[in-house]
Design an enzyme around this catalytic site. Sequence first.
Site, mmCIF file in Angstrom:
data_model
loop_
_atom_site.group_PDB
_atom_site.id
_atom_site.type_symbol
_atom_site.label_atom_id
_atom_site.label_comp_id
_atom_site.label_asym_id
_atom_site.label_seq_id
_atom_site.Cartn_x
_atom_site.Cartn_y
_atom_site.Cartn_z
ATOM 1 C CD GLU A 74 -3.050 -1.232 0.254
ATOM 2 O OE1 GLU A 74 -3.288 -0.034 -0.041
ATOM 3 O OE2 GLU A 74 -3.380 -2.279 0.192
ATOM 4 C CB CYS A 86 -1.951 6.697 2.369
ATOM 5 S SG CYS A 86 -3.191 6.027 3.082
HETATM 6 P P1 NAP Z 1 8.400 4.828 4.630
HETATM 7 O O1 NAP Z 1 9.519 5.803 4.826
HETATM 8 O O2 NAP Z 1 8.344 4.258 3.141
HETATM 9 O O3 NAP Z 1 8.307 3.662 5.848
HETATM 10 C C1 NAP Z 1 7.317 2.742 5.920
HETATM 11 C C2 NAP Z 1 7.766 1.641 6.670
HETATM 12 O O4 NAP Z 1 8.828 1.005 6.073
HETATM 13 C C3 NAP Z 1 8.503 2.061 8.048
HETATM 14 O O5 NAP Z 1 7.929 1.092 8.937
HETATM 15 C C4 NAP Z 1 9.932 2.124 7.609
HETATM 16 O O6 NAP Z 1 10.464 1.915 9.120
HETATM 17 C C5 NAP Z 1 10.030 0.928 6.717
HETATM 18 N N1 NAP Z 1 10.967 0.953 6.212
HETATM 19 C C6 NAP Z 1 11.883 2.078 5.556
HETATM 20 N N2 NAP Z 1 12.791 1.787 4.615
HETATM 21 C C7 NAP Z 1 12.888 0.515 4.854
HETATM 22 C C8 NAP Z 1 13.519 -0.882 4.188
HETATM 23 N N3 NAP Z 1 14.395 -0.654 3.381
HETATM 24 N N4 NAP Z 1 13.368 -1.971 4.316
HETATM 25 C C9 NAP Z 1 12.160 -2.535 5.243
HETATM 26 N N5 NAP Z 1 11.451 -1.339 5.764
HETATM 27 C C10 NAP Z 1 11.645 -0.144 5.664
HETATM 28 O O7 NAP Z 1 7.080 5.840 4.611
HETATM 29 P P2 NAP Z 1 6.501 6.702 5.697
HETATM 30 O O8 NAP Z 1 7.288 7.563 5.847
HETATM 31 O O9 NAP Z 1 6.529 5.673 7.397
HETATM 32 O O10 NAP Z 1 4.974 6.953 5.686
HETATM 33 C C11 NAP Z 1 4.741 7.911 4.610
HETATM 34 C C12 NAP Z 1 4.354 7.258 3.289
HETATM 35 O O11 NAP Z 1 3.451 6.125 3.387
HETATM 36 C C13 NAP Z 1 3.655 8.104 2.312
HETATM 37 O O12 NAP Z 1 4.379 8.135 1.338
HETATM 38 C C14 NAP Z 1 2.320 7.601 2.423
HETATM 39 O O13 NAP Z 1 1.653 7.988 1.224
HETATM 40 C C15 NAP Z 1 2.427 6.207 2.428
HETATM 41 N N6 NAP Z 1 1.245 5.617 3.116
HETATM 42 C C16 NAP Z 1 0.397 4.785 2.325
HETATM 43 C C17 NAP Z 1 -0.623 4.234 2.827
HETATM 44 C C18 NAP Z 1 -1.356 3.353 2.115
HETATM 45 O O14 NAP Z 1 -2.251 2.587 2.628
HETATM 46 N N7 NAP Z 1 -1.107 3.444 0.683
HETATM 47 C C19 NAP Z 1 -0.971 4.439 4.211
HETATM 48 C C20 NAP Z 1 -0.318 5.209 4.752
HETATM 49 C C21 NAP Z 1 0.891 5.961 4.458
HETATM 50 P P3 NAP Z 1 11.141 3.081 9.923
HETATM 51 O O15 NAP Z 1 10.190 4.122 10.047
HETATM 52 O O16 NAP Z 1 11.949 2.467 10.834
HETATM 53 O O17 NAP Z 1 12.272 3.569 8.592
#
Ligand code: NAP
Length: 678
Positions: free
Chosen positions: A259, A298
């Site tokens: 997602e 999101c």
């Molecule tokens: P993110 O930076 O992509 O991180 C998401 C999750 O992935 C976090 O738990 C993060 O852990 C982990 N992560 C990061 N790099 C990783 C890697 N290389 N391997 C494994 N896990 C990794 O996103 P975010 O900043 O938390 O959230 C914002 C984004 O999420 C926005 O772009 C938003 O649009 C999207 N979002 C989408 C939805 C949906 O339902 N489609 C819902 C909510 C948010 P750490 O925090 O420990 O780095």
Amino acid sequence: MTEILSSFCAGTWHTPGEQDGARAVHDPTTGELLHRVTSAGIDFSALVDHARTVGIPALRELTFHQRGVILKQLGAHLMERAKRYHEISFSTGTTKRDAFVDIEGGIGTLFTYSGVARRQMPNSTVHLDGGVEHLSKGGSFVGRHILTSRQGLALQINAFNFPVWGMLEKFAPMFVAGVPVVVKPATASAHLTRAVVADMLDSGLLPEGCLQLVCGDATPLFDHLAEQDAIAFTGSADTAARIGSQECVRQRGTRFFAEADSLNFSLLGPDAAPGTEEFDLFVSGVATEMTVKAGQKCTAIRRTLVPEQHVEAVAEAVAAKLEAATAGDPREKSTRLGPVISTGQRGDVLDAVDSLIAAGASVVTGGREASDALSKRLGGGAFVAPTVLRADDPWADAVHDVEAFGPVTSIITYSSTAEAVRLAARGRGSLVGSVVTHDRDFAADFVRQVAPWHGRILVLDRDDAEESTGHGSPLPTLVHGGPGRAGGGEELGGLRGVEHFMQRTAIQASPDMLTAIGGEWVSGAERRLGEHPFTKSLADLRVGDALESEWRTVTLEDIEHFAEFTGDTFYAHTDEEAAAANPFFPGRVAHGYLIVSFAAGLFVQPDPGPVLANYGLEGLRFVTPVSPGDRLKVTLTAKRITPRETDEYGEVRWDAEVVNQDHEPVANYDVLTLVAKE
Ligand code: NAP
């Protein structure tokens, strides 16, 4: 030294020692250092082993209904503790009002999935998918799909913005599916997730090994995942791509659901001119989606599509609405707009705004300078001023591509339906789109064309506005997810969300074998005649127990009496000549409902007994017309038995087959009854 968040792995809490590289987490409003996060020292091999050897067998002991009951109890347990989660939630920059969606909304998914498990699934560990496929002329070889729990764990990797909802909306279907869950929350809000997970574990309701928590980096887990495991990721498209290219996904067949981020749109219909109710609804919707969770949703509206002629009016009205949204400390009751999650996130949002401006957008309100002034006024917190941009070139790539994950939207103009459709699709796949219009023809045309690019579409007008849940709210009974850029995943959607963590298998076998495997009697399988099955309680009744009735002749008097008695004097039952002229009937025929009524008279056992009520029929088909003088017989077979976990009775579904004197099928249906357990 500040606390390092603990993780729950292999049955114990693990608190890392002082490690280099632990990430500091600050309150985005006050800047206070809250704690640090690292997964250093976690034995990931033991964690996976614990899920497989302890969690899976414990979950397999439970039927879908038993899991459903636990979810309901768990929901009540967490709801009693919601106040504390709200307190913690303030330190993620979230106002109380916004936290309801996360906390109460998240707990609500447990209740919804409790209902899904208990109402839409059998009280068993095998779920049947669809009906029986007849694969041979003689009927000895049939097929059916079954769903069973996968023999692996489900790793959820969550985004920072919904630390409770994001965890629970995944946990609920995973738990119903019977797979052990490993939660990896985003570092920035992991402390709130951790608090809820700790209460779930302390509740004593969950079987051992079915829930573990990793705070900090979870990437070492990937080395241990294989073909029966699944990863359910929520976050940015970049991270999704990185995880999707892990060897476990590419080479070892780990299921991967993403997602990701999404450039959702909301469109003002051509009919919704200033002064209409729809215009006001649209403006409110755009402003609300910008300020709720400081736009860190999101599903927020990143692209605001408006007809050319209304662009000034929309810009002015949205800007005016935003002025009324008081920014400040989320702990203050008057605050409508809190900070974004961190100063780092603030920088990312403002950089994204700058890149949109560089690509030709102009600022209607907000922007970097306004954000700096706001942040300064509020003591240096991670505040971003609500920012409305106007894309001077609607076709510029950036406006359909750059996600400013904060209180930011871009107004884009369109001049025709065809153009609006093409612009909406430029997001390359989104979680949600909304169209605000009172014009049904426009809505039908537009929605049908943009639906392939979207996981959910809200059509808002004066008729549904009052009860509408709005553009931004995914609902547990409807799918959440979107194609393409949005990740291609699909969560929630009731039962659909459970199926992702189960294996669908096509079983080909004889009717008797299929009955034994699926737990539901299949036509052609053995029937056991004997004692009237209505005299048996659930303790004695078995699938396949059956009754074959006596014969009953249907007379013309019966048909005339039924017509007069019920008032159903349709010509096929009352007028020989007209009935004979009908292509389906040889002449006057019996009413279908007369057949069903006679069948009930033939199979029913009149004395008080374990059968408590008949609550309906399903799948009723009249197959062959019944003429006066025809004889009828019914065979009733116990098809599915579903004892309820929390009541002294359960449901019994009976296969009813009515035949005529030539043994041709006349009517087929399922009779639904409630039967006592003892
Ligand atoms: P993110 O930076 O992509 O991180 C998401 C999750 O992935 C976090 O738990 C993060 O852990 C982990 N992560 C990061 N790099 C990783 C890697 N290389 N391997 C494994 N896990 C990794 O996103 P975010 O900043 O938390 O959230 C914002 C984004 O999420 C926005 O772009 C938003 O649009 C999207 N979002 C989408 C939805 C949906 O339902 N489609 C819902 C909510 C948010 P750490 O925090 O420990 O780095």
